[in-house]
Motif scaffolding. Structure first.
Motif, PDB file in Angstrom:
ATOM      1  N   LYS A   1       0.819  -1.215   0.000  1.00 32.88           N
ATOM      2  CA  LYS A   1       0.000   0.000   0.000  1.00 32.88           C
ATOM      3  C   LYS A   1       0.854   1.267   0.000  1.00 32.88           C
ATOM      4  CE  LYS A   1      -3.888  -2.157   2.414  1.00 32.88           C
ATOM      5  NZ  LYS A   1      -4.810  -2.082   3.575  1.00 32.88           N
ATOM      6  N   SER A   2       1.879   1.257  -0.823  1.00 35.12           N
ATOM      7  CA  SER A   2       2.751   2.427  -0.922  1.00 35.12           C
ATOM      8  C   SER A   2       2.308   3.310  -2.080  1.00 35.12           C
ATOM      9  CB  SER A   2       4.204   1.990  -1.128  1.00 35.12           C
ATOM     10  OG  SER A   2       4.343   1.304  -2.360  1.00 35.12           O
ATOM     11  N   LEU A   3       2.863   4.487  -2.138  1.00 31.47           N
ATOM     12  CA  LEU A   3       2.549   5.438  -3.199  1.00 31.47           C
ATOM     13  C   LEU A   3       3.520   5.335  -4.360  1.00 31.47           C
ATOM     14  CD1 LEU A   3       1.664   8.513  -0.973  1.00 31.47           C
ATOM     15  CD2 LEU A   3       0.100   6.888  -2.050  1.00 31.47           C
ATOM     16  N   TRP A   4       4.320   4.298  -4.382  1.00 29.07           N
ATOM     17  CA  TRP A   4       5.216   4.044  -5.508  1.00 29.07           C
ATOM     18  C   TRP A   4       5.289   2.543  -5.761  1.00 29.07           C
ATOM     19  CZ3 TRP A   4       9.614   1.068  -4.770  1.00 29.07           C
ATOM     20  CH2 TRP A   4      10.025   0.879  -3.437  1.00 29.07           C
ATOM     21  N   MET A   5       5.621   2.196  -6.983  1.00 33.57           N
ATOM     22  CA  MET A   5       5.683   0.796  -7.397  1.00 33.57           C
ATOM     23  C   MET A   5       6.926   0.597  -8.248  1.00 33.57           C
ATOM     24  SD  MET A   5       1.685   0.115  -8.408  1.00 33.57           S
ATOM     25  CE  MET A   5       1.821  -1.642  -8.151  1.00 33.57           C
ATOM     26  N   TYR A   6       7.446  -0.621  -8.227  1.00 32.58           N
ATOM     27  CA  TYR A   6       8.629  -0.963  -9.016  1.00 32.58           C
ATOM     28  C   TYR A   6       8.330  -2.190  -9.863  1.00 32.58           C
ATOM     29  CZ  TYR A   6      13.330  -2.474 -10.257  1.00 32.58           C
ATOM     30  OH  TYR A   6      14.451  -2.882 -10.949  1.00 32.58           O
ATOM     31  N   SER A   7       8.564  -2.060 -11.157  1.00 32.96           N
ATOM     32  CA  SER A   7       8.334  -3.151 -12.102  1.00 32.96           C
ATOM     33  C   SER A   7       9.660  -3.854 -12.368  1.00 32.96           C
ATOM     34  CB  SER A   7       7.737  -2.613 -13.406  1.00 32.96           C
ATOM     35  OG  SER A   7       7.644  -3.637 -14.381  1.00 32.96           O
TER      36      SER A   7
ATOM     37  N   ASN B   1       6.341  14.399  -5.112  1.00 32.92           N
ATOM     38  CA  ASN B   1       6.457  14.769  -3.702  1.00 32.92           C
ATOM     39  C   ASN B   1       6.222  13.594  -2.763  1.00 32.92           C
ATOM     40  OD1 ASN B   1       7.082  17.549  -4.064  1.00 32.92           O
ATOM     41  ND2 ASN B   1       4.913  17.993  -4.430  1.00 32.92           N
ATOM     42  N   LYS B   2       6.379  12.366  -3.251  1.00 31.88           N
ATOM     43  CA  LYS B   2       6.274  11.174  -2.417  1.00 31.88           C
ATOM     44  C   LYS B   2       7.633  10.490  -2.365  1.00 31.88           C
ATOM     45  CE  LYS B   2       1.919  11.922  -1.826  1.00 31.88           C
ATOM     46  NZ  LYS B   2       1.425  12.422  -0.534  1.00 31.88           N
ATOM     47  N   ALA B   3       8.118  10.224  -1.159  1.00 25.72           N
ATOM     48  CA  ALA B   3       9.456   9.667  -0.981  1.00 25.72           C
ATOM     49  C   ALA B   3       9.454   8.156  -1.200  1.00 25.72           C
ATOM     50  CB  ALA B   3       9.992   9.993   0.407  1.00 25.72           C
ATOM     51  N   PHE B   4      10.552   7.654  -1.722  1.00 22.64           N
ATOM     52  CA  PHE B   4      10.762   6.215  -1.864  1.00 22.64           C
ATOM     53  C   PHE B   4      12.129   5.864  -1.279  1.00 22.64           C
ATOM     54  CE2 PHE B   4      12.918   7.928  -5.505  1.00 22.64           C
ATOM     55  CZ  PHE B   4      13.972   7.078  -5.752  1.00 22.64           C
ATOM     56  N   ASN B   5      12.226   4.666  -0.724  1.00 27.16           N
ATOM     57  CA  ASN B   5      13.460   4.208  -0.095  1.00 27.16           C
ATOM     58  C   ASN B   5      14.212   3.267  -1.030  1.00 27.16           C
ATOM     59  OD1 ASN B   5      12.695   5.613   2.213  1.00 27.16           O
ATOM     60  ND2 ASN B   5      11.782   3.814   3.174  1.00 27.16           N
TER      61      ASN B   5
ATOM     62  N   LEU C   1      18.654   4.987   1.783  1.00 26.77           N
ATOM     63  CA  LEU C   1      18.524   6.378   1.360  1.00 26.77           C
ATOM     64  C   LEU C   1      17.083   6.635   0.930  1.00 26.77           C
ATOM     65  CD1 LEU C   1      21.754   6.692  -0.811  1.00 26.77           C
ATOM     66  CD2 LEU C   1      21.501   7.172   1.611  1.00 26.77           C
ATOM     67  N   ALA C   2      16.677   7.878   0.980  1.00 29.56           N
ATOM     68  CA  ALA C   2      15.310   8.268   0.612  1.00 29.56           C
ATOM     69  C   ALA C   2      15.368   9.455  -0.337  1.00 29.56           C
ATOM     70  CB  ALA C   2      14.487   8.608   1.847  1.00 29.56           C
ATOM     71  N   PHE C   3      14.570   9.378  -1.423  1.00 35.17           N
ATOM     72  CA  PHE C   3      14.528  10.439  -2.427  1.00 35.17           C
ATOM     73  C   PHE C   3      13.074  10.710  -2.804  1.00 35.17           C
ATOM     74  CE2 PHE C   3      18.531   8.194  -3.002  1.00 35.17           C
ATOM     75  CZ  PHE C   3      19.455   9.230  -2.988  1.00 35.17           C
ATOM     76  N   LYS C   4      12.865  11.857  -3.443  1.00 33.34           N
ATOM     77  CA  LYS C   4      11.558  12.200  -3.990  1.00 33.34           C
ATOM     78  C   LYS C   4      11.749  13.145  -5.173  1.00 33.34           C
ATOM     79  CE  LYS C   4      10.573  16.191  -1.014  1.00 33.34           C
ATOM     80  NZ  LYS C   4       9.630  16.766  -0.015  1.00 33.34           N
ATOM     81  N   PHE C   5      10.676  13.317  -5.950  1.00 32.44           N
ATOM     82  CA  PHE C   5      10.708  14.172  -7.133  1.00 32.44           C
ATOM     83  C   PHE C   5       9.684  15.301  -6.949  1.00 32.44           C
ATOM     84  CE2 PHE C   5      11.718   9.825  -8.372  1.00 32.44           C
ATOM     85  CZ  PHE C   5      12.959   9.995  -8.961  1.00 32.44           C
TER      86      PHE C   5
END
Length: 385
Positions: free
Chosen positions: A102-108, A119-123, A221-225
């Motif tokens: 239930k995150s705001l990002w996904m990885y394929s 503006n949502k961070a991913f680790n 590390l954590a980043f966002k756009f």
């Protein structure tokens, strides 16, 4: 002629008739240089006097090699980025993305692509091997266009104007990528093309580190756009992670593709479906493309002959789909689709038509409500198994 020896000077005859003396002098020079070199700190002038052309050539070559190494490091940092993974330094450098539920990002995984909202961070976990002697390492992260690595990626003016300019956030304000880690340094400018010149974030890898069972050092590390792909012309982008030494030498690189969008789940499903459709290109379709024109004309004639039968089939299917009219004068349609893809395409077509009508008649609230209902219907359809 004066010949240097340790802590002493003596004169040799320069008479041309005494050949043996000249031979002795030539044989003594290498020995003198060898002894003088061992006592460089006690007799520097004697060492310099005893250098021959071979020693000078050796020192000259070492200086040239050292200059070439420094120049190679500088050139490597100022070249255009290459979208490839490598570990030229032997640090076993890699990136690990664990997608939380239930995150705001996904990885394929098949596409090696990150889908994330603005503006949502991913680790991301950085893994590398510690080498002796231990040297400070940095991670440089930056965005670049997948199809044009020479063009720098900059923020759009709409989002840039919202963020106020202060004395401490000049470079961070113009960077599309943001780091949530402390001690991060923002580098580059809008005109930079080389790796060290374009907008990037440099994070030191010396803090909050842990060692895995395999002996690799791991740091989170954590980043966002702060912009979307639609802000920069909907161009495909890639995120480049460079493992660097303190001198700027790149010893490892990892690349993942990125799409910054409003609906990561939807875009991921669409892209993976397109990838699977390309892999599953059916043989009958290929045979139909190679079919002679005469056979195609026969098929067209046969279709015209059976047009009346098809119309009857349409009438039957319309009855099965429950087409009716409401008491308010609207039209109701209940359809049954054999798969989820057809359902989504049907809803997408209705959304396009509704959006066009809203643009033509922006003051009609009923059209806006209808378009919003279709958007909600599409969202529910995506959530179907």
């Amino acid at each position: 002629m004066y010949i240097s020896q340790p802590m002493s000077w003596h004169k040799e005859s320069t008479d041309s008739e005494d050949d043996s003396t000249e031979v002795d002098i030539k044989e003594d020079i290498p020995k003198t240089v060898e002894v003088s070199g061992s006592e460089l700190t006690t007799e520097p002038m004697a060492f310099l006097q005893g250098l021959n052309s071979g020693n000078l050539m050796q020192f000259s070559q070492q200086s040239v090699l050292r200059e070439m190494m420094l120049q190679d490091i500088q050139i490597q940092a100022n070249t255009l980025p290459k979208l490839e993974n490598h570990n030229i330094g032997g640090y076993c450098f890699s990136m690990v993305l664990d997608e939380p539920p239930k995150s705001l990002w996904m990885y394929s995984i098949p596409l090696n692509k990150l889908y994330i909202r603005m503006n949502k961070a991913f680790n991301v976990d950085v893994q590398f091997k510690s080498k002796m002697p231990i040297q400070p390492l940095n991670l440089r992260v930056f965005l670049c266009f997948s199809n044009d690595v020479s063009a720098p990626v900059v923020r759009c003016q709409n989002h840039l104007s919202v963020e106020p300019l202060t004395a401490n956030n000049a470079k961070m304000r113009e960077s599309l990528l943001r780091s949530e880690n402390p001690n991060s340094v923002y580098c580059g400018n809008a005109q930079g093309k080389g790796i060290s010149e374009r907008f990037s974030v440099v994070v030191p890898l010396n803090m909050s580190r842990s060692v895995t069972r395999s002996g690799l050092t791991r740091q989170t590390l954590a980043f966002k756009f702060v912009c979307q792909n639609s802000c920069i012309g909907r161009k495909e982008t890639s995120l480049v992670f460079c493992l660097e030494k303190a001198c700027g030498d790149i010893v490892g690189q990892h690349v993942i593709h990125v799409k910054i969008c409003t609906c990561p789940k939807r875009d991921r499903i669409q892209d993976e479906r397109q990838l699977n459709s390309k892999k599953r290109k059916s043989v009958p379709e290929a045979a139909e493309e190679d079919e002679p024109s005469k056979v195609r004309r026969c098929i067209a004639i046969k279709t015209e002959d059976t047009e009346s039968n098809d119309s009857r089939d349409c009438d039957d299917s319309a009855a099965e789909w429950n087409v009716s009219r409401t008491p308010d004068g609207d039209y109701r349609l209940a359809i049954t689709c054999p798969n989820k893809e057809w359902l989504l395409q049907s809803i997408e077509g209705m959304i396009k038509e509704a959006a066009a009508e809203v643009l033509r008649n922006p003051n009609q609230e009923n059209l806006r409500r209808h378009a919003n209902k279709l958007l909600s219907l599409k969202k529910r359809a995506y959530e179907l198994p």
